[in-house]
Scaffold this active site. Structure first.
Site, PDB file in Angstrom:
ATOM      1  N   GLY A 248      11.399 -35.989 -29.192  1.00 55.88           N
ATOM      2  CA  GLY A 248      12.093 -36.442 -30.382  1.00 55.88           C
ATOM      3  C   GLY A 248      13.477 -36.937 -30.022  1.00 55.88           C
ATOM      4  O   GLY A 248      14.027 -36.614 -28.966  1.00 55.88           O
ATOM      5  N   CYS A 249      14.072 -37.728 -30.918  1.00 52.58           N
ATOM      6  CA  CYS A 249      15.382 -38.302 -30.612  1.00 52.58           C
ATOM      7  C   CYS A 249      16.461 -37.232 -30.540  1.00 52.58           C
ATOM      8  O   CYS A 249      17.252 -37.205 -29.592  1.00 52.58           O
ATOM      9  CB  CYS A 249      15.734 -39.381 -31.619  1.00 52.58           C
ATOM     10  SG  CYS A 249      15.576 -38.906 -33.349  1.00 52.58           S
ATOM     11  N   TYR A 250      16.502 -36.339 -31.517  1.00 48.54           N
ATOM     12  CA  TYR A 250      17.478 -35.252 -31.455  1.00 48.54           C
ATOM     13  C   TYR A 250      17.249 -34.360 -30.229  1.00 48.54           C
ATOM     14  O   TYR A 250      18.203 -34.031 -29.505  1.00 48.54           O
ATOM     15  CB  TYR A 250      17.400 -34.396 -32.711  1.00 48.54           C
ATOM     16  CG  TYR A 250      18.113 -34.934 -33.925  1.00 48.54           C
ATOM     17  CD1 TYR A 250      19.481 -35.196 -33.915  1.00 48.54           C
ATOM     18  CD2 TYR A 250      17.422 -35.141 -35.112  1.00 48.54           C
ATOM     19  CE1 TYR A 250      20.138 -35.658 -35.038  1.00 48.54           C
ATOM     20  CE2 TYR A 250      18.069 -35.600 -36.251  1.00 48.54           C
ATOM     21  CZ  TYR A 250      19.424 -35.860 -36.208  1.00 48.54           C
ATOM     22  OH  TYR A 250      20.077 -36.304 -37.340  1.00 48.54           O
TER      23      TYR A 250
END
Length: 348
Positions: free
Chosen positions: A150-152
């Protein structure tokens, strides 16, 4: 002979960004781009930046067709929806990079708790390789199924890994405060409560206290630490289009000299093509990584509170999604890791 690549979910921001990067990749031939709700349209009409580069029309995501004439399929779909097609793609001989959530967690029992769906293809979880290249490079090379981070989590993990791996911070009490541009909500973000008029001049936290990315961050930090890790993760939406800034606060187990902390990061990321450990006096900022696959990291030590402060900046659609997928593609097919990706960010 070029690698035949298809993108399922090409009408969304993550899928379209993958198409943008692949359109000029010297070793790739784009085969299919799919969009269930916008099928039959020229992708360049949906994304005018692709005019003159991509002539494909969007089509239905038929895994029986796509799996037979693709060497690799990048799947960029909402949580739970890739499960309907990825097993068939794999069995037809295609390799898959899933940009979504469906194969990131190893334990199928965690999916109902964190993602609100039951995993219907648990037999593939054991072979899915977590797709953060800096952590799993050798495994990614031989994988047929890669689960993009995921980006986070990509930003948080790259910020914290050197400290956790060295055992200089506690495995409890880590706080991750992260901020993202609105493209992280996807092209349908306006319908989910993120239109410009409500996002402009506003900053909001969400997913408190149990955002779904928490499980992914803890899973991968535990691998780095060699034991269980618990974090408090709080994401925020800010009024910009793309980018993530993650600031992590980690309690020190023993005094740590700032120079020694910086040395941990230089050693951990020595030779990494897309990790830039910033020099003294510089701190990560999203503008410096926008439109690129780079991650800028820095660490500071608060001696008064015995806290390490680790900061990372990425483009949520670059290193946080499509750029990471193309980096993994390069590893999977034996290309130079930077091929098609080594461009500086957009500034200003």
């Amino acid at each position: 002979m070029p690698v035949r690549v298809s993108v399922i979910g090409a009408s969304g921001y993550g899928g379209a960004e993958a198409v943008r990067l692949l359109a000029t990749h010297p070793e790739v031939r784009l085969m299919h781009v799919t969009a269930e709700t916008r099928r039959g349209q020229a992708l360049a009409d949906l994304y005018p930046n692709l005019r003159g580069f991509v002539t494909l029309q969007t089509e239905a995501a038929d895994p029986a067709v796509i799996g037979r004439d693709s060497d690799l399929v990048i799947v960029s779909l909402p949580s739970g929806t890739a499960l309907a097609s990825i097993p068939e793609l794999l069995e037809l001989g295609a390799r898959v990079i899933d940009v979504g959530t469906d194969f990131r967690l190893h334990d199928p029992e965690l999916y109902p708790a964190w993602y609100n769906f039951a995993h219907t293809a648990p037999r593939y979880l054991g072979e899915a390789v977590y797709g953060l290249s800096e952590f799993r490079r050798d495994e990614i090379r031989g994988a047929r199924l890669v689960a993009d981070p995921g980006c986070y989590p990509a930003a948080a993990l790259l910020a914290l890994a050197p400290l956790v791996r060295a055992g200089v911070v506690a495995r409890r009490g880590i706080v991750i405060d992260a901020k993202s541009g609105v493209s992280g909500a996807g092209r349908g973000g306006a319908g989910a409560g993120y239109p410009f008029s409500e996002t402009n001049e506003d900053v909001r936290a969400y997913g408190v206290p149990g955002h779904a990315h928490t499980a992914e961050i803890e899973q991968e930090l535990a691998v780095q630490a060699g034991g269980d890790v618990r974090v408090t993760f709080v994401p925020h939406l800010i009024p910009m289009t793309r980018g993530i800034l993650a600031t992590a606060y980690a309690p020190l187990l023993r005094p740590l000299d700032p120079a020694a902390a910086a040395a941990l990061y230089r050693e951990a990321y020595a030779g990494e093509p897309f990790i830039r450990v910033l020099p003294d006096g510089a701190l990560p900022q999203t503008k410096a990584t926008m439109g690129s696959n780079f991650c800028d990291v820095a660490v500071r030590v608060n001696a008064r509170t015995q806290t390490a402060v680790a900061i990372a900046a990425i483009d949520n659609l670059g290193k946080g999604a499509a750029g990471q997928a193309v980096q993994n593609l390069n590893l999977m097919f034996g290309f130079p890791e930077e091929l098609g990706l080594r461009t500086p960010g957009l500034y200003p």
